[in-house]
Design a protein around this motif. Structure first.
Motif, PDB file in Angstrom:
ATOM      1  N   HIS A 121       0.461  -1.267  -0.154  1.00  0.00           N
ATOM      2  CA  HIS A 121       0.061  -0.076   0.233  1.00  0.00           C
ATOM      3  C   HIS A 121       0.886   1.397   0.206  1.00  0.00           C
ATOM      4  CE1 HIS A 121      -3.134  -3.292   1.711  1.00  0.00           C
ATOM      5  NE2 HIS A 121      -3.783  -2.521   0.850  1.00  0.00           N
ATOM      6  N   VAL A 122       1.975   1.082   0.250  1.00  0.00           N
ATOM      7  CA  VAL A 122       3.167   2.623  -0.101  1.00  0.00           C
ATOM      8  C   VAL A 122       3.763   2.589  -1.061  1.00  0.00           C
ATOM      9  CG1 VAL A 122       4.427   3.353   0.549  1.00  0.00           C
ATOM     10  CG2 VAL A 122       3.407   2.446   2.520  1.00  0.00           C
ATOM     11  N   ILE A 123       3.394   3.913  -1.512  1.00  0.00           N
ATOM     12  CA  ILE A 123       4.363   4.438  -2.649  1.00  0.00           C
ATOM     13  C   ILE A 123       4.967   5.482  -2.202  1.00  0.00           C
ATOM     14  CG2 ILE A 123       3.988   6.210  -4.776  1.00  0.00           C
ATOM     15  CD1 ILE A 123       1.271   4.289  -5.333  1.00  0.00           C
ATOM     16  N   LEU A 124       6.823   5.468  -2.653  1.00  0.00           N
ATOM     17  CA  LEU A 124       7.350   6.597  -2.421  1.00  0.00           C
ATOM     18  C   LEU A 124       7.129   7.293  -3.561  1.00  0.00           C
ATOM     19  CD1 LEU A 124       9.212   7.276   0.408  1.00  0.00           C
ATOM     20  CD2 LEU A 124       8.966   4.360  -1.101  1.00  0.00           C
ATOM     21  N   ALA A 125       6.590   9.069  -3.156  1.00  0.00           N
ATOM     22  CA  ALA A 125       6.165   9.793  -4.647  1.00  0.00           C
ATOM     23  C   ALA A 125       6.777  11.100  -4.550  1.00  0.00           C
ATOM     24  CB  ALA A 125       4.488  10.456  -4.084  1.00  0.00           C
ATOM     25  N   THR A 126       6.970  10.816  -5.398  1.00  0.00           N
ATOM     26  CA  THR A 126       7.684  12.274  -7.123  1.00  0.00           C
ATOM     27  C   THR A 126       5.708  13.307  -7.181  1.00  0.00           C
ATOM     28  OG1 THR A 126       7.650  11.030  -8.402  1.00  0.00           O
ATOM     29  CG2 THR A 126       9.523  11.109  -6.735  1.00  0.00           C
ATOM     30  N   GLU A 127       5.019  12.483  -7.389  1.00  0.00           N
ATOM     31  CA  GLU A 127       3.868  13.534  -8.346  1.00  0.00           C
ATOM     32  C   GLU A 127       2.508  13.127  -7.555  1.00  0.00           C
ATOM     33  OE1 GLU A 127       3.877  12.247 -11.742  1.00  0.00           O
ATOM     34  OE2 GLU A 127       5.826  12.473 -12.372  1.00  0.00           O
ATOM     35  N   LEU A 128       2.258  14.552  -7.047  1.00  0.00           N
ATOM     36  CA  LEU A 128       0.326  14.404  -7.455  1.00  0.00           C
ATOM     37  C   LEU A 128      -0.248  14.885  -8.395  1.00  0.00           C
ATOM     38  CD1 LEU A 128      -1.903  14.306  -4.973  1.00  0.00           C
ATOM     39  CD2 LEU A 128      -1.336  16.260  -4.312  1.00  0.00           C
ATOM     40  N   ASN A 129      -1.585  14.152  -8.915  1.00  0.00           N
ATOM     41  CA  ASN A 129      -2.413  15.136  -9.485  1.00  0.00           C
ATOM     42  C   ASN A 129      -1.165  14.821 -11.055  1.00  0.00           C
ATOM     43  OD1 ASN A 129      -4.677  13.705  -8.118  1.00  0.00           O
ATOM     44  ND2 ASN A 129      -4.375  15.791  -7.103  1.00  0.00           N
ATOM     45  N   GLY A 130      -0.574  14.333 -11.072  1.00  0.00           N
ATOM     46  CA  GLY A 130       0.215  14.898 -12.453  1.00  0.00           C
ATOM     47  C   GLY A 130       1.558  15.297 -12.804  1.00  0.00           C
ATOM     48  N   GLU A 131       1.423  16.331 -11.533  1.00  0.00           N
ATOM     49  CA  GLU A 131       2.283  17.316 -11.051  1.00  0.00           C
ATOM     50  C   GLU A 131       2.780  17.132 -10.363  1.00  0.00           C
ATOM     51  OE1 GLU A 131       1.905  20.127 -12.748  1.00  0.00           O
ATOM     52  OE2 GLU A 131       0.530  20.023 -13.801  1.00  0.00           O
ATOM     53  N   PRO A 132       4.615  17.628 -10.366  1.00  0.00           N
ATOM     54  CA  PRO A 132       5.845  16.920  -9.808  1.00  0.00           C
ATOM     55  C   PRO A 132       4.994  17.565  -8.114  1.00  0.00           C
ATOM     56  CG  PRO A 132       6.323  18.301 -11.658  1.00  0.00           C
ATOM     57  CD  PRO A 132       4.778  18.268 -11.347  1.00  0.00           C
ATOM     58  N   LEU A 133       5.687  17.138  -7.467  1.00  0.00           N
ATOM     59  CA  LEU A 133       5.509  17.095  -5.628  1.00  0.00           C
ATOM     60  C   LEU A 133       6.222  18.081  -5.514  1.00  0.00           C
ATOM     61  CD1 LEU A 133       3.595  15.812  -3.551  1.00  0.00           C
ATOM     62  CD2 LEU A 133       5.532  14.943  -3.065  1.00  0.00           C
ATOM     63  N   SER A 134       5.261  18.483  -4.827  1.00  0.00           N
ATOM     64  CA  SER A 134       6.066  20.255  -4.273  1.00  0.00           C
ATOM     65  C   SER A 134       6.510  20.054  -3.073  1.00  0.00           C
ATOM     66  CB  SER A 134       5.042  22.070  -3.429  1.00  0.00           C
ATOM     67  OG  SER A 134       4.011  21.036  -2.877  1.00  0.00           O
ATOM     68  N   GLN A 135       7.954  21.004  -2.399  1.00  0.00           N
ATOM     69  CA  GLN A 135       7.942  20.617  -0.836  1.00  0.00           C
ATOM     70  C   GLN A 135       7.147  20.995   0.196  1.00  0.00           C
ATOM     71  OE1 GLN A 135      10.399  23.477   1.521  1.00  0.00           O
ATOM     72  NE2 GLN A 135      12.331  21.942  -0.118  1.00  0.00           N
ATOM     73  N   LYS A 136       5.618  20.983  -0.253  1.00  0.00           N
ATOM     74  CA  LYS A 136       4.798  22.066   0.310  1.00  0.00           C
ATOM     75  C   LYS A 136       4.466  21.256   0.818  1.00  0.00           C
ATOM     76  CE  LYS A 136       0.493  24.332   1.040  1.00  0.00           C
ATOM     77  NZ  LYS A 136      -0.062  25.724   0.352  1.00  0.00           N
ATOM     78  N   ARG A 137       3.604  19.561   0.082  1.00  0.00           N
ATOM     79  CA  ARG A 137       3.288  18.617  -0.080  1.00  0.00           C
ATOM     80  C   ARG A 137       3.987  17.167   0.536  1.00  0.00           C
ATOM     81  NH1 ARG A 137      -0.735  21.202   0.769  1.00  0.00           N
ATOM     82  NH2 ARG A 137      -1.889  21.861  -1.286  1.00  0.00           N
ATOM     83  N   GLY A 138       5.319  17.534   0.703  1.00  0.00           N
ATOM     84  CA  GLY A 138       6.310  16.645   1.042  1.00  0.00           C
ATOM     85  C   GLY A 138       7.560  16.362   0.304  1.00  0.00           C
ATOM     86  N   GLY A 139       7.563  16.519  -0.928  1.00  0.00           N
ATOM     87  CA  GLY A 139       8.595  16.621  -2.115  1.00  0.00           C
ATOM     88  C   GLY A 139       9.951  16.628  -1.908  1.00  0.00           C
ATOM     89  N   PRO A 140      10.830  16.401  -2.022  1.00  0.00           N
ATOM     90  CA  PRO A 140      10.681  15.988  -3.920  1.00  0.00           C
ATOM     91  C   PRO A 140       9.990  14.078  -3.269  1.00  0.00           C
ATOM     92  CG  PRO A 140      13.075  15.628  -2.721  1.00  0.00           C
ATOM     93  CD  PRO A 140      12.493  16.930  -1.776  1.00  0.00           C
ATOM     94  N   VAL A 141       9.959  13.737  -2.239  1.00  0.00           N
ATOM     95  CA  VAL A 141       9.674  12.241  -1.849  1.00  0.00           C
ATOM     96  C   VAL A 141       9.235  11.897  -0.693  1.00  0.00           C
ATOM     97  CG1 VAL A 141      10.303   9.955  -1.736  1.00  0.00           C
ATOM     98  CG2 VAL A 141      11.980  11.248  -3.256  1.00  0.00           C
ATOM     99  N   ARG A 142       7.606  12.123  -0.667  1.00  0.00           N
ATOM    100  CA  ARG A 142       7.068  11.782   0.433  1.00  0.00           C
ATOM    101  C   ARG A 142       6.509  10.209   0.910  1.00  0.00           C
ATOM    102  NH1 ARG A 142       2.733  14.411   2.389  1.00  0.00           N
ATOM    103  NH2 ARG A 142       2.624  13.014   3.224  1.00  0.00           N
ATOM    104  N   SER A 143       6.369   9.412   1.928  1.00  0.00           N
ATOM    105  CA  SER A 143       5.044   7.803   1.539  1.00  0.00           C
ATOM    106  C   SER A 143       4.438   8.323   0.824  1.00  0.00           C
ATOM    107  CB  SER A 143       6.159   7.373   2.921  1.00  0.00           C
ATOM    108  OG  SER A 143       6.056   7.714   3.769  1.00  0.00           O
TER     109      SER A 143
END
Length: 344
Positions: A121-143
């Protein structure tokens, strides 16, 4: 936050199309030299640079984002690298049963999950809804962990650690968030009541300053009890029943009342400056003359028809009301001139 009722969402949640920022706002400075370590009970400890991580096979997942404070975003699409891909390279040892994620954080923010569940169930995410994950949202990589409250998903991941025994994460330890975090079972908090003698003494002295209690049913005893002028500075009283408390003129500055139920409470002239009221129910509460400047109002509830909060003369900061975590209905109510609040 435009919220609606929806039978799809888990208990106690409202649907929103906004994405409030909760928890830490910024990572530790060393994130500028980002790398990802995989350590602990593995055959092959690994370290990935950003370039190496970017070359790993990609995976997508579509899950609801379910915040413990009471809001849900449906069907967010996350893209990145599946945890299973990384662990397949590291080869967990047979005794590994849990996985811990550690953030680029000045307070070593972390969380943990059973390995079997996380692997699926875990992704190490770099994108949210097709856009690069911002630092505000936990970028560059968040679980991102599907099917759990969002505190089981970690911003700014720096290390993945395989463990034989579980280790409570930051919010689970500090705020008593439930370690299983199943939103369909409403597993928001693990109960951590105050000692009975301490509770009685604090009631007698009208002094709950610096107190700590989570899901404490003793607070039902305060229904109708006059604690006017009481002291609640810096108290952490979370998920507790505070209906019809009489706290007129009480000093609650800097207190944390996350997910408390203040329905019908008398909070006239109370000082709630800098208080955390995320997810709190203030419907039918009397807040006339109260000072809520600097209070965190994400997912707080004031409106309930003729049983809405009384806010004449209450002081708010416009920036607190207009934050992305408060629903449009609640914002409109607090800002309506006829309600008589003082907006600064």
């Amino acid at each position: 936050m435009n919220s609606t009722k929806n039978p799809r969402h888990s208990p106690g949640q409202s649907i929103t199309d906004k994405f409030p920022t909760v928890g830490e706002k910024n990572p530790s400075p060393d994130i500028l030299d980002w790398k990802l370590e995989v350590v602990g009970l593995v055959k092959r400890p690994l370290t990935f640079s950003w370039e190496e991580f970017s070359e790993l096979p990609k995976r997508e997942g579509q899950w609801d984002t379910i915040c413990v404070t009471g809001w849900t975003r449906l069907d967010d699409k996350w893209g990145g690298v599946g945890l299973a891909e990384i662990l397949g390279l590291a080869e967990p040892l047979a005794e590994a049963r849990f996985v811990r994620f550690v953030a680029y954080s000045t307070r070593d923010h972390d969380t943990s999950l059973p390995l079997e569940y996380a692997n699926e169930h875990v992704i190490l995410a770099t994108e949210l809804n097709g856009e690069p994950l911002s630092q505000k949202r936990g970028g560059p990589v968040r679980s991102v962990c599907g099917g759990k409250y969002f505190y089981k998903s970690l911003k700014w991941v720096r290390r993945i650690e395989l463990l034989a025994e579980d280790k409570l994460g930051y919010w689970e330890e500090v705020s008593s968030y439930h370690n299983n975090a199943d939103p369909w079972k409403n597993e928001r908090y693990s109960s951590r009541p105050m000692a009975t003698d301490e509770f009685a003494e604090r009631v007698g002295k009208r002094d709950f300053s610096d107190a700590f209690a989570v899901r404490d049913e003793q607070f039902k005893q305060l229904n109708g009890v006059d604690l006017s002028g009481g002291r609640f500075e810096r108290a952490q009283i979370k998920g507790c029943p505070l209906h019809y408390v009489v706290w007129t003129g009480a000093n609650c500055s800097g207190a944390n009342f996350t997910l408390c139920n203040f329905a019908g409470a008398d909070l006239r002239d109370a000082i709630l400056v800098g208080a955390d009221l995320e997810g709190a129910n203030l419907q039918n509460a009397d807040l006339r003359g109260a000072d809520l400047r600097g209070a965190s109002l994400t997912a707080a509830k004031f409106v309930r028809g003729e049983h809405s909060a009384k806010i004449e003369g209450a002081r708010f900061l416009r920036s607190d009301i207009e934050n992305e975590g408060l629903s449009s209905k609640e914002q409109a109510f607090l800002l309506a001139p006829e309600q008589g609040a003082i907006i600064e």
